[in-house]
Design an enzyme around this catalytic site. Structure first.
Site, PDB file in Angstrom:
ATOM      1  CG  PHE A  12       4.337  -4.013  -2.349  1.00  0.00           C
ATOM      2  CD1 PHE A  12       4.815  -3.965  -3.663  1.00  0.00           C
ATOM      3  CD2 PHE A  12       3.500  -2.990  -1.899  1.00  0.00           C
ATOM      4  CE1 PHE A  12       4.462  -2.901  -4.504  1.00  0.00           C
ATOM      5  CE2 PHE A  12       3.150  -1.944  -2.730  1.00  0.00           C
ATOM      6  CZ  PHE A  12       3.650  -1.890  -4.026  1.00  0.00           C
ATOM      7  CG  ASP A  32      10.771  -9.566   6.067  1.00  0.00           C
ATOM      8  OD1 ASP A  32       9.855 -10.230   6.593  1.00  0.00           O
ATOM      9  OD2 ASP A  32      10.558  -8.692   5.198  1.00  0.00           O
ATOM     10  CB  THR A  36       3.030  -9.465   5.754  1.00  0.00           C
ATOM     11  OG1 THR A  36       3.978  -8.453   6.064  1.00  0.00           O
ATOM     12  CG2 THR A  36       1.961  -9.489   6.822  1.00  0.00           C
ATOM     13  N   GLY A  37       5.983 -10.650   4.628  1.00  0.00           N
ATOM     14  CA  GLY A  37       6.949 -10.695   3.520  1.00  0.00           C
ATOM     15  C   GLY A  37       7.173 -12.133   3.059  1.00  0.00           C
ATOM     16  CG  ASP A  55       8.987  -9.685  15.569  1.00  0.00           C
ATOM     17  OD1 ASP A  55       8.088 -10.273  14.952  1.00  0.00           O
ATOM     18  OD2 ASP A  55       8.796  -8.618  16.214  1.00  0.00           O
ATOM     19  CE1 TYR A 143      -0.828   0.024   8.298  1.00  0.00           C
ATOM     20  CE2 TYR A 143      -1.950   1.966   7.434  1.00  0.00           C
ATOM     21  CZ  TYR A 143      -0.900   1.077   7.396  1.00  0.00           C
ATOM     22  OH  TYR A 143       0.092   1.246   6.466  1.00  0.00           O
ATOM     23  CE  LYS A 147       2.692   1.873   8.916  1.00  0.00           C
ATOM     24  NZ  LYS A 147       4.094   1.769   8.452  1.00  0.00           N
ATOM     25  CB  VAL A 173       2.609   2.185  -2.292  1.00  0.00           C
ATOM     26  CG1 VAL A 173       3.768   1.890  -3.235  1.00  0.00           C
ATOM     27  CG2 VAL A 173       2.945   3.349  -1.383  1.00  0.00           C
TER      28      VAL A 173
END
Ligand code: UD1
Length: 312
Positions: A12, A32, A36-37, A55, A143, A147, A173
């Site tokens: 996204f 990529d 998930t893309g 990856d 998560y 991060k 976002v």
């Protein structure tokens, strides 16, 4: 013209950045693994992009991706707080270990600067508002831990190895091409899915939790500035609008803009959910010269018109 590597360029935020950079006449490479893309996110621009399929945890793919690159915009990640609660190791491997792999490769290849997509989730349980970068981080989910770990790696690579890094803490976002089809998807895309499929949206908890929802174009400007502003090297910046609305207000606005006044289904609050979130963006204003151009309502209008070409 510079060469930018966008990791997660089929996702996204990544696919938005790819278009943003191409519009500026820059050269773009994408790394990529399409976990998930989605390939279709790059459909109209694929002929202008150098795609490395692989990856972050594959050293060969990463070494190939960073070769000759001036700037790395590191968007590749497995998002979602609830997904990380179910699969903490998956989140750690993609978000923390994957970033470390990329940092090593970028350092070895002599990359000019790496801008890392961090997250407002790092503030977690800290109740103070607005969130300031110097505040104590109190992650509430795997998560957020991953991060934050990756953010620390970025700063250590800057201090120890001289690789210029910048961490941008994105505040919720939203925008076009945010995958609406998973239970883990962000709330704006879930609400769009409800509108498009004419089914009631789900609101977790009382809906009074608040977020500083940030339209993706503001994030693109932030990434570009983070590559080019000298003062940003080694910095951590909140990227938001310094305005917050509740999930109830979000739904009411989207219902009004789309004309679909569906009655939300109420479900229990999600575990690991942060009660309130609001960015202090003074540092980004000062060092990155940022002034968010598109507020939440305008951003929602743009996003709705991407999915529903002529909203009522
Ligand atoms: C968190 C991070 C964000 C990060 C994102 C990655 C915070 C404050 N934000 O977002 O920086 O990019 O993870 O995934 O930690 N909700 C509903 N109905 C739905 C879906 C969600 O009511 O159908 C509610 C959630 O309970 C939550 C809010 O909407 O309170 C936002 O949820 P979501 O969009 O998933 O993002 P965060 O978990 O806030």
């Amino acid at each position: 013209m510079s060469l930018y590597l966008v990791t997660g360029g089929a996702g996204f935020v990544g696919s938005y950045l790819v278009r943003f950079l191409l519009d500026k006449g820059e050269s773009v490479r994408v790394l990529d693994n399409f976990s998930t893309g989605k390939r279709e996110n790059l459909d109209e621009v694929s002929s202008r992009v150098d795609l490395v399929e692989g990856d972050l945890n594959d050293p060969e793919a990463v070494a190939k991706a960073v070769r000759g690159v001036d700037f790395v915009l590191h968007e590749a990640a497995i998002p979602s707080v609830p997904r990380s609660i179910e699969k903490p190791m998956e989140s750690h491997e993609a978000n923390a270990t994957g970033t470390l792999m990329l940092l090593q490769a970028a350092q070895a290849a002599g990359v000019g600067r790496l801008v890392y997509a961090s997250s407002s989730s790092v503030y977690g349980a800290n109740p103070e508002l607005p969130k300031v970068e110097t505040m104590r981080t109190q992650p509430l989910s795997p998560y957020a831990v991953a991060k934050l770990t990756a953010e620390h790696y970025c700063m250590v690579f800057h201090k120890l190895y001289g690789l210029e890094t910048v961490a941008l803490r994105y505040f919720n976002v939203f925008g076009p091409r945010q995958d609406p089809n998973s239970p883990y998807s962000g709330v704006v895309s879930r609400f769009i899915d409800a509108i498009v499929s004419d089914t009631p949206p789900t609101i977790h908890g009382d809906g009074e939790q608040t977020r500083d929802f940030t339209y993706v174009d503001n994030v693109a400007h932030a990434n570009f500035a983070a590559c080019h502003e000298a003062a940003a090297a080694g910095g951590v910046y909140n990227i938001g609008c310094q305005k917050r609305i509740s999930v109830n207000e979000l739904w009411n606005t989207m219902a009004e803009l789309s004309g679909r006044h569906l009655e939300p289904k109420r479900e229990p609050a999600r575990s690991g959910d942060v009660p309130h979130s609001l960015a202090d963006i003074s540092a980004a204003r000062r060092d990155l010269g940022l002034d968010p151009k598109i507020g939440v309502r305008d951003g929602l209008e743009k996003t709705l018109s991407f999915y529903i070409p002529s909203p009522q």
